[in-house]
Design a protein around this motif. Structure first.
Motif, PDB file in Angstrom:
ATOM      1  N   GLU A   1      53.616  35.263  37.751  1.00 25.23           N
ATOM      2  CA  GLU A   1      52.665  36.639  37.213  1.00 25.23           C
ATOM      3  C   GLU A   1      50.461  36.331  37.471  1.00 25.23           C
ATOM      4  O   GLU A   1      50.397  35.274  36.979  1.00 25.23           O
ATOM      5  CB  GLU A   1      53.090  36.250  35.600  1.00 25.23           C
ATOM      6  CG  GLU A   1      54.178  36.181  34.780  1.00 25.23           C
ATOM      7  CD  GLU A   1      54.433  37.359  34.923  1.00 25.23           C
ATOM      8  OE1 GLU A   1      53.591  37.687  34.521  1.00 25.23           O
ATOM      9  OE2 GLU A   1      55.689  37.552  34.668  1.00 25.23           O
ATOM     10  N   LEU A   2      50.432  37.119  38.412  1.00 23.92           N
ATOM     11  CA  LEU A   2      49.985  37.419  38.885  1.00 23.92           C
ATOM     12  C   LEU A   2      48.865  38.018  37.587  1.00 23.92           C
ATOM     13  O   LEU A   2      47.744  37.001  37.468  1.00 23.92           O
ATOM     14  CB  LEU A   2      49.536  39.039  39.315  1.00 23.92           C
ATOM     15  CG  LEU A   2      47.746  39.247  40.070  1.00 23.92           C
ATOM     16  CD1 LEU A   2      46.735  37.866  40.777  1.00 23.92           C
ATOM     17  CD2 LEU A   2      47.660  40.351  40.835  1.00 23.92           C
ATOM     18  N   TYR A   3      48.875  38.571  36.608  1.00 27.57           N
ATOM     19  CA  TYR A   3      47.643  38.663  35.971  1.00 27.57           C
ATOM     20  C   TYR A   3      48.098  37.755  34.669  1.00 27.57           C
ATOM     21  O   TYR A   3      46.577  37.318  34.269  1.00 27.57           O
ATOM     22  CB  TYR A   3      47.646  39.838  34.470  1.00 27.57           C
ATOM     23  CG  TYR A   3      48.254  41.149  36.139  1.00 27.57           C
ATOM     24  CD1 TYR A   3      47.086  42.009  36.771  1.00 27.57           C
ATOM     25  CD2 TYR A   3      49.630  41.469  36.599  1.00 27.57           C
ATOM     26  CE1 TYR A   3      47.167  42.741  37.537  1.00 27.57           C
ATOM     27  CE2 TYR A   3      49.545  42.151  37.380  1.00 27.57           C
ATOM     28  CZ  TYR A   3      47.916  43.138  38.161  1.00 27.57           C
ATOM     29  OH  TYR A   3      48.552  44.032  38.498  1.00 27.57           O
ATOM     30  N   ASP A   4      48.722  36.907  34.135  1.00 26.26           N
ATOM     31  CA  ASP A   4      48.615  35.630  33.424  1.00 26.26           C
ATOM     32  C   ASP A   4      47.688  34.525  33.575  1.00 26.26           C
ATOM     33  O   ASP A   4      47.074  34.115  33.143  1.00 26.26           O
ATOM     34  CB  ASP A   4      49.974  35.569  32.836  1.00 26.26           C
ATOM     35  CG  ASP A   4      50.620  36.705  31.975  1.00 26.26           C
ATOM     36  OD1 ASP A   4      49.521  37.055  31.528  1.00 26.26           O
ATOM     37  OD2 ASP A   4      52.108  36.222  31.658  1.00 26.26           O
TER      38      ASP A   4
ATOM     39  N   ALA B   1      45.463  34.484  36.383  1.00 27.88           N
ATOM     40  CA  ALA B   1      44.505  35.715  36.794  1.00 27.88           C
ATOM     41  C   ALA B   1      43.309  34.909  35.476  1.00 27.88           C
ATOM     42  O   ALA B   1      42.392  34.907  35.258  1.00 27.88           O
ATOM     43  CB  ALA B   1      43.597  36.604  36.705  1.00 27.88           C
ATOM     44  N   GLU B   2      44.173  35.347  34.747  1.00 23.33           N
ATOM     45  CA  GLU B   2      43.364  35.024  32.709  1.00 23.33           C
ATOM     46  C   GLU B   2      42.658  33.667  32.400  1.00 23.33           C
ATOM     47  O   GLU B   2      41.914  33.997  31.999  1.00 23.33           O
ATOM     48  CB  GLU B   2      44.046  35.921  31.798  1.00 23.33           C
ATOM     49  CG  GLU B   2      43.188  36.354  30.434  1.00 23.33           C
ATOM     50  CD  GLU B   2      44.277  36.848  29.773  1.00 23.33           C
ATOM     51  OE1 GLU B   2      42.955  37.580  28.614  1.00 23.33           O
ATOM     52  OE2 GLU B   2      46.037  37.255  29.333  1.00 23.33           O
TER      53      GLU B   2
ATOM     54  N   ILE C   1      49.162  45.457  43.770  1.00 20.66           N
ATOM     55  CA  ILE C   1      48.012  45.035  42.839  1.00 20.66           C
ATOM     56  C   ILE C   1      46.917  45.792  42.098  1.00 20.66           C
ATOM     57  O   ILE C   1      46.545  47.139  42.557  1.00 20.66           O
ATOM     58  CB  ILE C   1      47.315  43.750  44.517  1.00 20.66           C
ATOM     59  CG1 ILE C   1      48.243  42.707  44.230  1.00 20.66           C
ATOM     60  CG2 ILE C   1      45.930  43.140  42.792  1.00 20.66           C
ATOM     61  CD1 ILE C   1      47.387  41.918  45.516  1.00 20.66           C
ATOM     62  N   ASP C   2      46.964  45.805  40.693  1.00 23.92           N
ATOM     63  CA  ASP C   2      46.603  46.807  39.954  1.00 23.92           C
ATOM     64  C   ASP C   2      44.986  46.207  40.219  1.00 23.92           C
ATOM     65  O   ASP C   2      45.055  45.308  39.311  1.00 23.92           O
ATOM     66  CB  ASP C   2      46.695  47.093  38.868  1.00 23.92           C
ATOM     67  CG  ASP C   2      46.276  47.576  37.867  1.00 23.92           C
ATOM     68  OD1 ASP C   2      45.085  47.685  37.847  1.00 23.92           O
ATOM     69  OD2 ASP C   2      46.711  48.189  37.014  1.00 23.92           O
TER      70      ASP C   2
ATOM     71  N   ARG D   1      43.261  46.558  36.622  1.00 19.64           N
ATOM     72  CA  ARG D   1      43.363  45.728  36.162  1.00 19.64           C
ATOM     73  C   ARG D   1      43.257  44.266  36.250  1.00 19.64           C
ATOM     74  O   ARG D   1      43.009  43.315  34.875  1.00 19.64           O
ATOM     75  CB  ARG D   1      45.317  45.708  35.212  1.00 19.64           C
ATOM     76  CG  ARG D   1      45.961  44.905  34.359  1.00 19.64           C
ATOM     77  CD  ARG D   1      47.295  44.566  34.077  1.00 19.64           C
ATOM     78  NE  ARG D   1      47.591  43.990  33.684  1.00 19.64           N
ATOM     79  CZ  ARG D   1      48.968  43.695  33.348  1.00 19.64           C
ATOM     80  NH1 ARG D   1      49.689  43.961  34.597  1.00 19.64           N
ATOM     81  NH2 ARG D   1      49.185  42.503  32.419  1.00 19.64           N
ATOM     82  N   LEU D   2      43.590  43.896  37.448  1.00 24.58           N
ATOM     83  CA  LEU D   2      42.321  42.439  37.717  1.00 24.58           C
ATOM     84  C   LEU D   2      41.465  42.442  37.020  1.00 24.58           C
ATOM     85  O   LEU D   2      40.802  41.285  36.747  1.00 24.58           O
ATOM     86  CB  LEU D   2      42.901  42.377  38.868  1.00 24.58           C
ATOM     87  CG  LEU D   2      42.283  40.665  39.673  1.00 24.58           C
ATOM     88  CD1 LEU D   2      43.513  39.742  39.648  1.00 24.58           C
ATOM     89  CD2 LEU D   2      43.193  41.041  41.134  1.00 24.58           C
TER      90      LEU D   2
ATOM     91  N   ILE E   1      40.234  41.587  33.341  1.00 27.03           N
ATOM     92  CA  ILE E   1      40.929  40.174  33.150  1.00 27.03           C
ATOM     93  C   ILE E   1      40.314  39.084  33.418  1.00 27.03           C
ATOM     94  O   ILE E   1      40.665  37.921  32.443  1.00 27.03           O
ATOM     95  CB  ILE E   1      42.626  39.928  32.898  1.00 27.03           C
ATOM     96  CG1 ILE E   1      42.556  39.738  34.166  1.00 27.03           C
ATOM     97  CG2 ILE E   1      43.206  41.433  31.690  1.00 27.03           C
ATOM     98  CD1 ILE E   1      44.588  40.240  34.405  1.00 27.03           C
ATOM     99  N   ALA E   2      40.253  38.883  34.690  1.00 27.52           N
ATOM    100  CA  ALA E   2      39.585  38.311  35.190  1.00 27.52           C
ATOM    101  C   ALA E   2      38.262  36.781  34.503  1.00 27.52           C
ATOM    102  O   ALA E   2      37.223  38.037  34.479  1.00 27.52           O
ATOM    103  CB  ALA E   2      39.718  38.198  36.861  1.00 27.52           C
TER     104      ALA E   2
END
Length: 420
Positions: free
Chosen positions: A373-376, A378-379, A393-394, A397-398, A401-402
């Protein structure tokens, strides 16, 4: 119908072999790796640019993979596409080329056209390749024809492939050049004649040295621009509006792949070995580009420090560890030395790359697995480092959230984003 043998079935040899088969040639893809050969004959491709369906079409059209070098005896044309990695002394490791030339010499029949495509220093075709092919039994230009044609494959390039990328050819004799051009013209749109083999060899090195030096220029400028509070990315965009006399190059985490970090060294090594002096432009470019991953690591340290966090124990997420976007090739990737430096500092390094499920960065004794899970991830990371902007890769969105992002490509925006 010509019979073609292509020695080496990697990212250069396989696409060429299939393109020739598509045009009606009987093609044997010769490789020393039995597993690769078995998979190819079963319709399973091992390179990004060739799908299994494309390979199966090639098999139906007249392509066959083999480990048996005796097929060379029946060939009208033999093309060598084997790797030439750097040797310990900084020059090309010619053992694969020498082995291929030796195999050709063992099975060669008069009238065969032999073409070397493996990148190397000027003079290799005449001084190393040709003698091993001829074995004092054949004369170049009379019994056998020998030429050099630099490979120009750009993995992942959807616009330019084998057919529409102009091909440079240079023979040891004018007749060799003519025959090589005649051969390639059957399945490549544009074929350009060089004065000779050495000029064709130099053309390849010139292309990649040009890129290497200009990338080094902006990688050097990005360092002092940051300290002088100058947005180099914006300056490059402005300079690019000039319709003449300027070609835009942009900074990055370092150079990688099979060409840019390697090919200029061949020329530098040749100049020093033959002429006794240094090719200083290349040596300086190598020094700058080799240091780029460490500069990225230093910027990571600085950004963490701004957030009152220590790099020791910090969660660092690397995004994209291949040497270029949208492929699975990690050769000479700058992600390797970057990860090694961060791990040495005690960082908790993870990565996301849909093309690389498992990754063993050179220089460290760990094998990492791509996070699911990239975004989880990254968060929850202390800092995200964008190395390769794969299409899946969005980035928007990235960026939202980071907590902190170091963008080594200068393509993201947002309050949490810091450009290299």
């Amino acid at each position: 119908m010509k019979t073609l043998v292509v020695i080496g079935q990697g990212y250069v040899g396989l696409p060429m072999a299939l393109r020739a088969a598509e045009e009606g040639m009987s093609v044997v893809g010769l490789d020393t790796n039995a597993k690769v050969v078995d998979n190819l004959n079963a319709g399973v491709s091992h390179i990004d640019d060739i799908s299994d369906d494309e390979l199966k079409s090639g098999l139906k059209a007249g392509y066959l993979a083999s480990t048996d070098a005796s097929c060379i005896a029946d060939a009208d044309v033999v093309v060598v596409c084997v790797p030439t990695p750097l040797s310990a002394d900084g020059g090309p490791d010619l053992r694969p080329v020498e082995a291929a030339a030796g195999a050709i010499g063992e099975h060669l029949t008069p009238g065969t056209l032999c073409i070397l495509e493996s990148t190397t220093y000027p003079g290799t075709t005449e001084e190393v390749f040709a003698p091993l092919v001829c074995r004092d039994q054949f004369k170049v230009g009379e019994d056998v024809n020998i030429a050099f044609s630099p490979e120009r494959i750009d993995p992942g390039n959807e616009k330019f492939g084998v057919k529409n990328t102009p091909k440079v050819v240079g023979g040891i004799t004018p007749e060799c050049t003519r025959l090589a051009k005649e051969f390639y013209s059957q399945f490549i749109d544009t074929v350009v004649e060089a004065k000779g083999a050495k000029e064709a060899e130099m053309a390849k090195l010139l292309e990649n040295t040009f890129r290497h030096v200009n990338i080094a220029l902006v990688n050097e400028m990005v360092r002092f621009s940051d300290e002088l509070d100058i947005d180099l990315w914006n300056a490059i965009d402005c300079a690019e509006t000039k319709p003449f006399g300027f070609m835009a190059f942009r900074p990055g985490p370092g150079v990688g792949g099979h060409c840019i970090p390697v090919d200029p060294s061949y020329l530098s090594h040749r100049v020093k070995a033959k002429l006794g002096y240094a090719f200083r432009m290349v040596e300086l470019a190598e020094e700058i580009n080799d240091a780029a991953p460490n500069y990225v690591a230093t910027r990571v340290w600085a950004l963490l420090n701004q957030g009152r966090k220590s790099v020791n124990g910090a969660k660092v997420l690397l995004v994209g560890v291949t040497y270029k976007p949208n492929i699975s090739d990690c050769r000479e990737s700058p992600a390797d030395p970057l990860a090694a430096r961060l791990l040495a500092w005690g960082a908790d390094v993870s990565y996301f790359d849909p093309f690389v499920p498992k990754w063993h960065p050179h220089g460290v004794d760990v094998v990492l697995e791509s996070v699911e899970e990239l975004y989880d991830t990254a968060e929850g990371a202390d800092i995200v480092v964008l190395l390769q902007p794969h299409a899946v890769i969005d980035l928007s969105r990235l960026g939202t959230i980071a907590t902190a992002i170091l963008d080594t490509r200068g393509i993201m925006s947002g309050n949490s984003v810091e450009a290299l």
